[in-house]
Design a protein around this motif. Sequence first.
Motif, PDB file in Angstrom:
ATOM      1  N   GLY A  57      33.228  26.042   8.249  1.00 49.06           N
ATOM      2  CA  GLY A  57      33.994  26.513   7.097  1.00 49.06           C
ATOM      3  C   GLY A  57      33.494  25.922   5.797  1.00 49.06           C
ATOM      4  O   GLY A  57      33.417  26.625   4.765  1.00 49.06           O
ATOM      5  N   ASN A 117      36.190  19.669  -0.274  1.00 52.74           N
ATOM      6  CA  ASN A 117      36.118  20.348   1.011  1.00 52.74           C
ATOM      7  C   ASN A 117      35.915  19.361   2.152  1.00 52.74           C
ATOM      8  O   ASN A 117      36.506  19.499   3.231  1.00 52.74           O
ATOM      9  CB  ASN A 117      34.984  21.379   0.999  1.00 52.74           C
ATOM     10  CG  ASN A 117      35.257  22.517   0.036  1.00 52.74           C
ATOM     11  OD1 ASN A 117      36.409  22.778  -0.329  1.00 52.74           O
ATOM     12  ND2 ASN A 117      34.224  23.201  -0.399  1.00 52.74           N
ATOM     13  N   THR A 140      31.846  28.105   2.646  1.00 51.30           N
ATOM     14  CA  THR A 140      32.403  27.920   1.305  1.00 51.30           C
ATOM     15  C   THR A 140      31.319  27.548   0.302  1.00 51.30           C
ATOM     16  O   THR A 140      31.306  28.040  -0.833  1.00 51.30           O
ATOM     17  CB  THR A 140      33.488  26.832   1.321  1.00 51.30           C
ATOM     18  OG1 THR A 140      34.514  27.206   2.243  1.00 51.30           O
ATOM     19  CG2 THR A 140      34.090  26.645  -0.054  1.00 51.30           C
ATOM     20  N   LEU A 156      39.586  28.953   5.441  1.00 49.16           N
ATOM     21  CA  LEU A 156      38.604  29.039   6.520  1.00 49.16           C
ATOM     22  C   LEU A 156      38.779  27.916   7.537  1.00 49.16           C
ATOM     23  O   LEU A 156      38.763  28.143   8.759  1.00 49.16           O
ATOM     24  CB  LEU A 156      37.187  28.984   5.935  1.00 49.16           C
ATOM     25  CG  LEU A 156      36.636  30.260   5.299  1.00 49.16           C
ATOM     26  CD1 LEU A 156      35.328  29.970   4.591  1.00 49.16           C
ATOM     27  CD2 LEU A 156      36.431  31.336   6.366  1.00 49.16           C
ATOM     28  N   ASN A 157      38.954  26.694   7.036  1.00 48.58           N
ATOM     29  CA  ASN A 157      39.003  25.554   7.939  1.00 48.58           C
ATOM     30  C   ASN A 157      40.269  25.534   8.789  1.00 48.58           C
ATOM     31  O   ASN A 157      40.230  25.176   9.966  1.00 48.58           O
ATOM     32  CB  ASN A 157      38.868  24.248   7.150  1.00 48.58           C
ATOM     33  CG  ASN A 157      37.447  24.022   6.683  1.00 48.58           C
ATOM     34  OD1 ASN A 157      36.568  24.831   6.936  1.00 48.58           O
ATOM     35  ND2 ASN A 157      37.218  22.920   5.996  1.00 48.58           N
ATOM     36  N   LEU A 213      39.381  28.204  11.374  1.00 45.66           N
ATOM     37  CA  LEU A 213      38.272  27.900  12.281  1.00 45.66           C
ATOM     38  C   LEU A 213      38.529  26.681  13.153  1.00 45.66           C
ATOM     39  O   LEU A 213      37.997  26.587  14.262  1.00 45.66           O
ATOM     40  CB  LEU A 213      36.983  27.717  11.474  1.00 45.66           C
ATOM     41  CG  LEU A 213      36.431  28.987  10.809  1.00 45.66           C
ATOM     42  CD1 LEU A 213      35.255  28.663   9.899  1.00 45.66           C
ATOM     43  CD2 LEU A 213      36.014  30.006  11.881  1.00 45.66           C
ATOM     44  N   ASN A 218      37.950  27.408   1.237  1.00 41.78           N
ATOM     45  CA  ASN A 218      37.618  26.403   2.247  1.00 41.78           C
ATOM     46  C   ASN A 218      38.830  26.049   3.100  1.00 41.78           C
ATOM     47  O   ASN A 218      38.746  25.954   4.327  1.00 41.78           O
ATOM     48  CB  ASN A 218      37.081  25.147   1.572  1.00 41.78           C
ATOM     49  CG  ASN A 218      36.731  24.063   2.572  1.00 41.78           C
ATOM     50  OD1 ASN A 218      35.725  24.138   3.254  1.00 41.78           O
ATOM     51  ND2 ASN A 218      37.578  23.053   2.653  1.00 41.78           N
ATOM     52  N   ASN A 229      38.364  18.523   5.283  1.00 41.86           N
ATOM     53  CA  ASN A 229      37.879  18.360   6.654  1.00 41.86           C
ATOM     54  C   ASN A 229      38.401  17.068   7.266  1.00 41.86           C
ATOM     55  O   ASN A 229      38.790  17.022   8.439  1.00 41.86           O
ATOM     56  CB  ASN A 229      36.351  18.342   6.681  1.00 41.86           C
ATOM     57  CG  ASN A 229      35.752  19.716   6.469  1.00 41.86           C
ATOM     58  OD1 ASN A 229      36.467  20.686   6.279  1.00 41.86           O
ATOM     59  ND2 ASN A 229      34.436  19.790   6.485  1.00 41.86           N
TER      60      ASN A 229
END
Length: 542
Positions: A434, A267, A438, A418-419, A422, A415, A271
């Motif tokens: 995010g 994750n 997660t 979401l990322n 977001l 993840n 990012n």
Amino acid sequence: MPDSDSPAEAHKSQGGPPRLARSAGVFGVATITSRILGLARDQVIAYYFGAGDANDAFRVASRIPNLVRDLFAEGAMSAAFVPTFTRQLTLQGRERSWRLASSVINALLIVTGVIVVFGIIFAEPLVRLFASEFSAVPGKIELTIYLTRIVFPFLTLVAVAAVLMGMLNSLGHFFIPALSPAMFNVAVIVMSLAFIPFSSSLGIQPITIVAIATLVGGIGQLAIQWPPLSREGFRYRLVLDVKDEGLHRVLLLMGPGTLGMAATQINVFVNTVLATGEGTGAVSWLDFAFRLMYLPIGLFGVSIATAATPAISRMVAEQDFARIRSTLAHALGLMLFLNLPATIGLMVLARPIVAVIFQHGNFTEADTIATAAALQLYAIGLIGYSIVRIISPTFYALGRSRIPVMVSAGSVLVNIALNVTLVRILGYRGLALGTSITAIINASVQLFLLRREIHGIEGSRIAASFARVIIASAVMGAVTWAAHLLMLDMLPGAALSLQMIRLLVTIGASLAVLAAVAQLLRIQEFAEARDMVLGRLKRMAG
């Protein structure tokens, strides 16, 4: 230490709650030393490079081999090796265990060696795949490729170090293994301070020295762990026993478990990839924030998990499920008491913490504000990260590695979804949020499934601890905020000494209130944590 032929009963005394607290305390002392040095390392890097292009390039270059390391070496391998080595040690003695360890080390040398060679050869397409946005800045992607080739061999060094750490933990040694990552920090600090000022005369870019120091630190992690293993009787052998049942078990657990212990790092890597498109500094802000958030995980979550895993592995070998449930409930309760207040503290004091630690040299006030915003959102998931650290190894000890694998693989997909969403709303901060969401989902699902596997987890005991700790943490948080505002009024100014005094007084007041409320609420874990720390201080003083 038990003899090589000691039966399983000789290990039982090592697995109870008092032993767990002592082991976690020993591990915690070493870990705090390593983490403090880690902060010092990041301070040095922030001082010289701030959150600029060179720092971004180094962090992406490091993240590529580190992802492979977490997936293969310190993730699934550790989760598979420690229970298997402990089981072999408990049931068959040391000689068979030494042979298993040598076989695992040699298998890792071969496999990671091949990965390192391919990583160096294909560094350019790898970097362009994961950090294509860097090409918008002249020379940035080329620097990232160059640094990636330097740091890739770190994978092999840390893979072997992870095996040595697992062996020492299984033998009841926690201090030296926990201290070993400090060798990496020491190498970066010393070499940066010694050589960066002279980098131009050496004809190399300053950030290259940090990359070289990474390899030196990897060698140091091996060097510090070898002597205690040697004293225990371990002798490395150039052997790869493909018929060894223990090796088969490690490989069997690793096969489906490549993602099992590495969801958090995957994750973070996602990012990093998304952050490369958020402009100069975003990669560094997120990395600095994550390292600060990871401090309490290393001190408490990993410490407790490292102490609990060998004990639980022995209990699984002995089919003692009542003690497994009790040990897990105890570990989770202790973790909640330590990490819930840490979560509140990081959220309330994010900006002054970042300012005191990093805002020097080329690290500006704007970098502080950006890093603190990410830290507050990362802190939300701290409990989730710590729970996974404690319970995932239990699935491996039970031979149910597919469960955390499936949950973690699903959490990676969550993840990413979401990322990607977001980051469009909150920018780089959405990546931190995010990741935290997660982590909480991952921990909740794994905890629910573990409950089915071991026929309960003493949920009422954990819930009662959680409720009391929530109350204590809420009171502490309110006092922390009030104390912070009061100190700003009493000691205004931007001088580092004033910032440090304000922060230390605020933290001191917060801890005093937490202790008082915990005592009032009769939180069992408070007394244990207090006795653990005081006992350790007395032993150090004596």
